[in-house]
Scaffold this motif. Sequence first.
Motif, PDB file in Angstrom:
ATOM      1  N   LEU A 120       0.848  -1.196   0.000  1.00 32.48           N
ATOM      2  CA  LEU A 120       0.000   0.000   0.000  1.00 32.48           C
ATOM      3  C   LEU A 120       0.883   1.245   0.000  1.00 32.48           C
ATOM      4  O   LEU A 120       1.721   1.417   0.884  1.00 32.48           O
ATOM      5  CB  LEU A 120      -0.909   0.034   1.235  1.00 32.48           C
ATOM      6  N   ILE A 121       0.689   2.098  -0.984  1.00 34.97           N
ATOM      7  CA  ILE A 121       1.401   3.370  -1.067  1.00 34.97           C
ATOM      8  C   ILE A 121       0.375   4.488  -0.922  1.00 34.97           C
ATOM      9  O   ILE A 121      -0.588   4.545  -1.696  1.00 34.97           O
ATOM     10  CB  ILE A 121       2.145   3.528  -2.407  1.00 34.97           C
ATOM     11  N   PRO A 122       0.526   5.377   0.053  1.00 35.06           N
ATOM     12  CA  PRO A 122      -0.491   6.423   0.270  1.00 35.06           C
ATOM     13  C   PRO A 122      -0.509   7.443  -0.852  1.00 35.06           C
ATOM     14  O   PRO A 122       0.536   7.887  -1.336  1.00 35.06           O
ATOM     15  CB  PRO A 122      -0.057   7.068   1.596  1.00 35.06           C
ATOM     16  N   ARG A 123      -1.690   7.810  -1.285  1.00 36.02           N
ATOM     17  CA  ARG A 123      -1.850   8.894  -2.237  1.00 36.02           C
ATOM     18  C   ARG A 123      -1.870  10.225  -1.483  1.00 36.02           C
ATOM     19  O   ARG A 123      -2.196  10.278  -0.297  1.00 36.02           O
ATOM     20  CB  ARG A 123      -3.157   8.739  -3.023  1.00 36.02           C
ATOM     21  N   ASN A 124      -1.510  11.279  -2.157  1.00 34.75           N
ATOM     22  CA  ASN A 124      -1.558  12.613  -1.560  1.00 34.75           C
ATOM     23  C   ASN A 124      -2.885  13.278  -1.904  1.00 34.75           C
ATOM     24  O   ASN A 124      -3.408  13.095  -3.015  1.00 34.75           O
ATOM     25  CB  ASN A 124      -0.401  13.473  -2.074  1.00 34.75           C
ATOM     26  N   PRO A 125      -3.446  14.042  -0.985  1.00 35.56           N
ATOM     27  CA  PRO A 125      -4.709  14.737  -1.280  1.00 35.56           C
ATOM     28  C   PRO A 125      -4.506  15.786  -2.364  1.00 35.56           C
ATOM     29  O   PRO A 125      -3.433  16.396  -2.471  1.00 35.56           O
ATOM     30  CB  PRO A 125      -5.089  15.387   0.050  1.00 35.56           C
ATOM     31  N   GLU A 126      -5.526  15.961  -3.154  1.00 38.49           N
ATOM     32  CA  GLU A 126      -5.453  16.992  -4.201  1.00 38.49           C
ATOM     33  C   GLU A 126      -5.506  18.371  -3.540  1.00 38.49           C
ATOM     34  O   GLU A 126      -6.402  18.662  -2.743  1.00 38.49           O
ATOM     35  CB  GLU A 126      -6.625  16.838  -5.174  1.00 38.49           C
ATOM     36  N   GLU A 127      -4.533  19.179  -3.854  1.00 38.16           N
ATOM     37  CA  GLU A 127      -4.458  20.505  -3.247  1.00 38.16           C
ATOM     38  C   GLU A 127      -4.603  21.586  -4.319  1.00 38.16           C
ATOM     39  O   GLU A 127      -3.802  21.659  -5.246  1.00 38.16           O
ATOM     40  CB  GLU A 127      -3.120  20.681  -2.511  1.00 38.16           C
TER      41      GLU A 127
END
Length: 225
Positions: A120-127
Motif C-alpha cells: 500500500l502506497i499512500p496517495r496525496n490529497p489533491e491541493e
Amino acid sequence: MELENLYSYAFLEKPSLPLILPQGAASQVMLINGNGLSAIVEPGISLESFQNNDQKLIEMALCHDRVICEIFQQITVLPLRFGICFHSQESLLTHLEDHINKYRTQLKQISGKTEFTLQLIPRNPEELPVKGKGKDYFLAKKQQYQNQKNFSIAQATEKQNLIDLISKVNKFPVVIQEKEEEIKIHILVNHQDKDLILEQFLAWQKACPRWDLYWGDCLPPYHFI
C-alpha cells in the motif's frame, strides 16, 4: 570427500521424487539427506570473502531468493534467512537431527501454502492553490488544513478496514510491516485459493481509493515461519 562451507538455502522433508536442482552462486546446488529431513546447500561458499564486496553480496542475496523459489515450485520448503552456512556436512546433519521436531512442525504449518504481498502506497490529497487575501485567505488555508486532516483520517481508516477485511472476514493469516508511509501486508494463502484472492484484490482496490495497491508474486512463506 568431506563437504565444507555449506551455504544453506532451505530445509525440507526428504523428497519422494527427484528434484530439479538449480544453479547456485558458483555451482549447482546439492540435496543432502539426513534422517528424515534434507537440506538444499551449495558447498564451497564462504560469505566472509564477500564482506567487503557489496556487489557480490547483492548477487548472492538475489541468488538465495531465486534458488528457494525454484525449489519451492516443486516441493514445500522451509526457506532459510540469507547467510546461513555450515562448516561441514557433519555439522549440518547434526543440526537437522537436533531440530527435527521444530522444522517438521514448521513445514507442516506451511505445507500447500504460498505467500503474497500486498503493498500500500499512500496517495496525496489533491491541493488547489489558495486564493484570496486577508481574512478570506486565512479561512481558505484553514479549510485546506482541515481537508488534509480529514483525508489522513480517512486514509488511516481505509488501511485498518482493509487489514480487518483480509484477516477477520477473509480469514487469511497476515503479517503487517510498516516502514514510514509504506505498508506491506504479507498474506498466507492455500494454493487452491490463489484465484479467489486475486479476485478479492479488485474489491480491495475499490475499498481503498486513497491508496495505491500493488500485488506481488507468489512466494515461499518467508514471513510465516
